[in-house]
Design a protein around this motif. Structure first.
Motif, PDB file in Angstrom:
ATOM      1  N   MET A   1       0.673  -1.158  -0.037  1.00  0.00           N
ATOM      2  CA  MET A   1       0.141  -0.094   0.017  1.00  0.00           C
ATOM      3  C   MET A   1       1.122   1.350   0.251  1.00  0.00           C
ATOM      4  O   MET A   1       2.091   1.247   0.588  1.00  0.00           O
ATOM      5  N   LEU A   2       0.331   2.388  -0.250  1.00  0.00           N
ATOM      6  CA  LEU A   2       1.084   3.546  -0.580  1.00  0.00           C
ATOM      7  C   LEU A   2       1.632   3.971   0.822  1.00  0.00           C
ATOM      8  O   LEU A   2       2.694   4.723   0.932  1.00  0.00           O
ATOM      9  N   SER A   3       0.663   3.920   1.913  1.00  0.00           N
ATOM     10  CA  SER A   3       1.153   4.035   3.203  1.00  0.00           C
ATOM     11  C   SER A   3       0.763   2.809   4.198  1.00  0.00           C
ATOM     12  O   SER A   3      -0.285   2.200   3.872  1.00  0.00           O
ATOM     13  N   THR A   4       1.544   2.731   5.287  1.00  0.00           N
ATOM     14  CA  THR A   4       0.944   1.665   6.323  1.00  0.00           C
ATOM     15  C   THR A   4       1.797   2.279   7.415  1.00  0.00           C
ATOM     16  O   THR A   4       2.658   2.875   7.473  1.00  0.00           O
ATOM     17  N   THR A   5       1.548   1.812   8.527  1.00  0.00           N
ATOM     18  CA  THR A   5       2.139   2.132  10.089  1.00  0.00           C
ATOM     19  C   THR A   5       2.228   0.978  10.967  1.00  0.00           C
ATOM     20  O   THR A   5       1.192   0.110  10.948  1.00  0.00           O
ATOM     21  N   PRO A   6       3.438   0.891  11.705  1.00  0.00           N
ATOM     22  CA  PRO A   6       3.408  -0.400  12.690  1.00  0.00           C
ATOM     23  C   PRO A   6       2.601  -0.003  14.059  1.00  0.00           C
ATOM     24  O   PRO A   6       1.999   1.023  14.353  1.00  0.00           O
ATOM     25  N   VAL A   7       2.131  -1.394  14.212  1.00  0.00           N
ATOM     26  CA  VAL A   7       1.496  -1.240  15.479  1.00  0.00           C
ATOM     27  C   VAL A   7       2.107  -2.123  16.438  1.00  0.00           C
ATOM     28  O   VAL A   7       2.647  -3.286  16.271  1.00  0.00           O
ATOM     29  N   LEU A   8       2.444  -1.554  17.771  1.00  0.00           N
ATOM     30  CA  LEU A   8       3.239  -2.231  18.859  1.00  0.00           C
ATOM     31  C   LEU A   8       2.221  -2.719  19.819  1.00  0.00           C
ATOM     32  O   LEU A   8       1.399  -1.997  20.156  1.00  0.00           O
ATOM     33  N   MET A   9       2.291  -4.062  20.179  1.00  0.00           N
ATOM     34  CA  MET A   9       1.367  -4.759  20.853  1.00  0.00           C
ATOM     35  C   MET A   9       1.876  -5.540  22.026  1.00  0.00           C
ATOM     36  O   MET A   9       3.177  -6.208  21.912  1.00  0.00           O
ATOM     37  N   ASN A  10       1.263  -5.737  22.988  1.00  0.00           N
ATOM     38  CA  ASN A  10       1.435  -6.579  24.224  1.00  0.00           C
ATOM     39  C   ASN A  10       0.311  -7.502  24.494  1.00  0.00           C
ATOM     40  O   ASN A  10      -0.905  -7.143  24.237  1.00  0.00           O
ATOM     41  N   LEU A  11       0.482  -8.707  24.861  1.00  0.00           N
ATOM     42  CA  LEU A  11      -0.642  -9.579  25.367  1.00  0.00           C
ATOM     43  C   LEU A  11      -0.084 -10.286  26.463  1.00  0.00           C
ATOM     44  O   LEU A  11       1.032 -10.672  26.628  1.00  0.00           O
ATOM     45  N   VAL A  12      -1.358 -10.391  27.500  1.00  0.00           N
ATOM     46  CA  VAL A  12      -0.838 -11.130  28.622  1.00  0.00           C
ATOM     47  C   VAL A  12      -1.668 -12.277  28.768  1.00  0.00           C
ATOM     48  O   VAL A  12      -3.149 -12.192  28.542  1.00  0.00           O
ATOM     49  N   TRP A  13      -1.205 -13.508  29.271  1.00  0.00           N
ATOM     50  CA  TRP A  13      -2.280 -14.630  29.697  1.00  0.00           C
ATOM     51  C   TRP A  13      -1.625 -15.320  30.725  1.00  0.00           C
ATOM     52  O   TRP A  13      -0.629 -15.059  31.443  1.00  0.00           O
ATOM     53  N   ASP A  14      -2.647 -16.395  31.021  1.00  0.00           N
ATOM     54  CA  ASP A  14      -2.324 -17.214  32.153  1.00  0.00           C
ATOM     55  C   ASP A  14      -1.663 -18.308  31.473  1.00  0.00           C
ATOM     56  O   ASP A  14      -2.060 -19.086  30.578  1.00  0.00           O
ATOM     57  N   PRO A  15      -0.392 -18.795  32.099  1.00  0.00           N
ATOM     58  CA  PRO A  15       0.475 -19.658  31.374  1.00  0.00           C
ATOM     59  C   PRO A  15      -0.051 -21.403  31.581  1.00  0.00           C
ATOM     60  O   PRO A  15       0.119 -22.010  30.933  1.00  0.00           O
ATOM     61  N   GLU A  16      -1.216 -21.253  32.774  1.00  0.00           N
ATOM     62  CA  GLU A  16      -1.643 -22.680  32.961  1.00  0.00           C
ATOM     63  C   GLU A  16      -2.644 -22.961  32.025  1.00  0.00           C
ATOM     64  O   GLU A  16      -2.890 -24.258  31.576  1.00  0.00           O
ATOM     65  N   THR A  17      -3.641 -22.031  32.042  1.00  0.00           N
ATOM     66  CA  THR A  17      -4.809 -22.189  31.079  1.00  0.00           C
ATOM     67  C   THR A  17      -4.713 -21.521  29.739  1.00  0.00           C
ATOM     68  O   THR A  17      -5.484 -21.883  28.838  1.00  0.00           O
ATOM     69  N   ARG A  18      -3.864 -20.918  29.557  1.00  0.00           N
ATOM     70  CA  ARG A  18      -3.581 -20.066  28.310  1.00  0.00           C
ATOM     71  C   ARG A  18      -4.754 -18.965  28.039  1.00  0.00           C
ATOM     72  O   ARG A  18      -4.772 -18.439  26.843  1.00  0.00           O
ATOM     73  N   ILE A  19      -5.471 -18.831  28.988  1.00  0.00           N
ATOM     74  CA  ILE A  19      -6.647 -17.797  28.987  1.00  0.00           C
ATOM     75  C   ILE A  19      -6.077 -16.532  28.956  1.00  0.00           C
ATOM     76  O   ILE A  19      -5.097 -16.075  29.638  1.00  0.00           O
ATOM     77  N   ILE A  20      -6.465 -15.510  27.837  1.00  0.00           N
ATOM     78  CA  ILE A  20      -6.149 -14.137  27.891  1.00  0.00           C
ATOM     79  C   ILE A  20      -6.528 -13.271  29.065  1.00  0.00           C
ATOM     80  O   ILE A  20      -7.553 -13.197  29.536  1.00  0.00           O
ATOM     81  N   LEU A  21      -5.554 -12.502  29.571  1.00  0.00           N
ATOM     82  CA  LEU A  21      -5.898 -11.583  30.774  1.00  0.00           C
ATOM     83  C   LEU A  21      -5.770 -10.172  30.361  1.00  0.00           C
ATOM     84  O   LEU A  21      -6.026  -9.323  31.226  1.00  0.00           O
TER      85      LEU A  21
END
Length: 451
Positions: A366-386
């Protein structure tokens, strides 16, 4: 049925509107200390920095609106005491100083919050302002036309927005916070650093990790803010330190959080029969941790106010809880978050895993685009997103709403990575950036399992 509503900003307004909608024959008495209601204080910084079309549109309801719906409006009336056993209240008319008693069948405590004002020498100076209500908004708007410099204390959302607003107007601006990082309660360090660079690039002086020790009025009309590390002088200072529940009058009679917020159940009942509470006076159920917390957001207040109306006759609708989803735009960059940050989880002693991922929001062809910085946090036992957070010069605010749904529905990182997102080059890549973030989380989690 006779219902008394004490306090009418967001939760009280929505409770009154919806009670009368469902029960037009009920007697609903609304008591409010101020002469206005439903003020969207989140717009103060925007109005101060001349980015609001009409300040009157910062109100979504008026006393006349509620009166037309059938409410008995007692504006500029202060409820001075409540007898919960005998179901009576004592009220003072702030215009006439007259007092009277009134009975009720059920009562709704939506008394809101008050600004945190620490016992710091000089904080009550006329040159030190607050940023909470319509009166404060008018003062700050007027001052913005007269001052050349400002010091903002508190680098949470409100303080950060106000400091950005002063910088936008070309004022010499200083932003101070006792915590070492900007927006530290909302985002993790990598996003705080992005914000800090934007502030310094725009000429804002940052006093982070500095505790304010005093305010000193100077003969030339300026004010000096002394911290444990530095000294700053400006035309005005604005304290945006935080909020506390406005429950001092009755908190000792209820089950509360340590700060005095009334604990409510899933139907908005307090610990006393026929007494409901909502909004900044009440606790919320925080889904990422599964407990009661104090999170004073207008979104929480509105939903809880509606639930009071749904359940005031009988229990019919449960509270779904909150993820404390929020967003802000600072120097044209968007920040949005929902749920836990890694830092908050660590402070709570909760074991989580996290991943950081950066990707352009749409294809590079595309003629322009922009980066997105992201973080994700989850429970390591259940893998449920927190929790999750994003920042970009692209508007990623609605992605926080998507993460909010994922947290509320207890989705796993695996499920989120395979959600059916659309693809169209104007909007995103074949693998949507949220999918890519979740995929990075899955890859990290799987790698740990195989170790």
């Amino acid at each position: 049925m006779k219902v008394s509503i004490i306090g009418c900003t967001h939760a009280g307004t929505f409770a009154a509107m919806n009670i009368l909608k469902a029960h037009p024959d009920w007697e609903v008495d609304v008591f409010e200390r101020n002469d206005n209601l439903s003020f969207l204080s989140c717009g103060i910084a925007l109005w101060v920095s001349d980015r609001v079309s009409d300040p009157n549109k910062m109100f979504y309801a008026s006393p006349d609106d509620l009166a037309k719906s059938g409410a008995n409006m007692y504006m500029k009336h202060d409820v001075t005491s409540i007898d919960f056993e005998n179901k009576t209240i004592e009220v003072k008319n702030l215009d006439s100083d007259e007092t009277f008693s009134q009975s009720y069948d059920k009562i709704v405590l939506t008394t809101g919050s008050s600004p945190v004002i620490p016992n710091i020498p000089g904080i009550h100076s006329d040159r030190v302002h607050l940023c909470k209500n319509w009166t404060n908004a008018n003062e700050l708007r007027q001052n913005a036309c007269e001052i050349n410099s400002a010091i903002v204390i508190g680098a949470g959302y409100i303080g950060a927005e106000l400091a950005e607003g002063y910088a936008h107007l070309g004022k010499k601006t200083t932003l101070i916070d006792a915590l070492p990082d900007l927006l530290a309660k909302n985002f993790d360090l990598n996003m705080s650093k992005v914000a800090e660079k934007d502030y310094t690039d725009n000429g804002v002086t940052l006093g982070l990790g500095e505790k304010v020790e005093s305010f000193i009025d100077n003969p030339d009309g300026t004010v000096t803010v002394k911290t444990d590390k530095n000294s700053y002088t400006a035309d005005i200072a604005v304290a945006c330190i935080g909020f506390r529940p406005n429950t001092d009058m009755f908190k000792d009679e209820f089950e509360t959080l340590p700060n005095g917020a009334l604990i409510v159940d899933e139907y908005m009942h307090t610990s006393k029969p026929d007494v409901f509470s909502a909004g900044d006076a009440a606790s919320v159920h925080y889904n990422p941790t599964g407990d009661n917390q104090y999170i004073p957001l207008a979104t929480n207040a509105v939903r809880q106010g509606i639930l009071v109306a749904k359940n005031i006759e009988k229990d019919t609708m449960k509270y779904l809880g909150t993820q404390a989803s929020s967003a802000v735009e600072l120097f044209d960059r968007s920040y949005a978050a929902s749920g836990l940050t890694a830092g908050h989880a660590k402070a709570l002693g909760k074991k989580v895993d996290t991943v950081t991922y950066e990707d352009n929001y749409r294809p590079e062809f595309m003629l322009s685009t922009t980066p997105v910085l992201m973080n994700l946090v989850w429970d390591p036992e259940t893998r449920i997103i927190l929790g999750g957070a994003l920042t970009s010069m692209y508007d990623i605010s609605q992605s926080a709403n998507l993460l909010s749904v994922a947290i509320q529905k207890k989705m796993t990182i695996d499920e989120l990575s395979m959600v059916d997102f659309l693809f169209q080059p104007n909007f995103d890549k074949p693998v949507n950036y949220i999918s890519a973030l979740a995929g990075a989380a899955v890859e990290k989690a799987d790698a740990k399992v195989s170790e």
